[in-house]
Enzyme design. Structure first.
Site, short mmCIF file in Angstrom:
data_model
loop_
_atom_site.label_atom_id
_atom_site.label_comp_id
_atom_site.label_asym_id
_atom_site.label_seq_id
_atom_site.Cartn_x
_atom_site.Cartn_y
_atom_site.Cartn_z
N ASP A 249 -17.90 34.24 29.53
CA ASP A 249 -19.19 34.29 30.20
C ASP A 249 -19.80 32.90 30.16
O ASP A 249 -19.76 32.24 29.12
CB ASP A 249 -20.12 35.30 29.53
CG ASP A 249 -19.53 36.70 29.50
OD1 ASP A 249 -18.94 37.11 30.51
OD2 ASP A 249 -19.67 37.38 28.47
N GLU B 189 -28.82 37.18 26.62
CA GLU B 189 -27.50 36.73 27.02
C GLU B 189 -27.18 35.31 26.54
O GLU B 189 -26.10 35.05 26.05
CB GLU B 189 -27.34 36.81 28.54
CG GLU B 189 -27.22 38.22 29.07
CD GLU B 189 -25.91 38.90 28.70
OE1 GLU B 189 -24.89 38.22 28.49
OE2 GLU B 189 -25.90 40.14 28.63
#
Length: 149
Positions: A72, A51
């Site tokens: 994000d 991520e």
């Protein structure tokens, strides 16, 4: 010379902290993630590797038809539509009740608390594409072997 010092100071403040894998594993374990909701410590570290590459200040943008629809934030890549408020994402659910800016600093305690909320949701770790596409399908038994945990 004065300009150089000011620029250097600004760059130092804006620099992200990037964890080493084993260092991060220890922090996550000490904060109760090993086994949380049935996910091993290796799953958590693998998720973060894919991520954010262990970067505490990572920001990712999600777009549809050329328009940014959400972003994000941080080491876990907490999503602005579902979990935090960035002041830009329309109809944010803000499930963790925090500003997204809280997740792009070097203190990851609040990131960990929000990640626990995300994984407690019915999707579990499937909420993260990095985990779903790279970790879910792997045998992670030896992922943290070199860490001597």
């Amino acid at each position: 010379m004065k300009t150089f010092f000011i620029l250097s100071a600004l760059l130092a403040v804006a620099s992200p902290y990037v964890y080493e894998k084993c260092e991060l594993a220890r922090v996550l374990r000490n904060n109760g993630l090993d086994g949380f909701h049935g996910y091993s410590l290796a799953n958590w570290v693998c998720l973060i590797q894919y991520e954010s590459s262990y970067n505490t200040r990572a920001i990712g943008r999600n777009s549809r038809a050329g328009q940014i629809v959400s972003s994000d934030y941080g080491i876990f890549q907490i999503n602005s539509y579902w979990w935090c408020d960035d002041g830009q994402t329309q109809n944010s659910r803000n499930g963790c009740r925090r500003s997204c800016d809280d997740y792009i600093n070097d203190n990851i305690a609040d990131d960990i608390q929000c990640a626990k909320s995300v994984v407690s949701d019915p999707q579990g770790m499937n909420a993260w594409y990095g985990w779903k596409n790279n970790c879910k399908i792997r045998n992670l038994d030896n992922f943290l072997r070199e860490c001597n945990l």
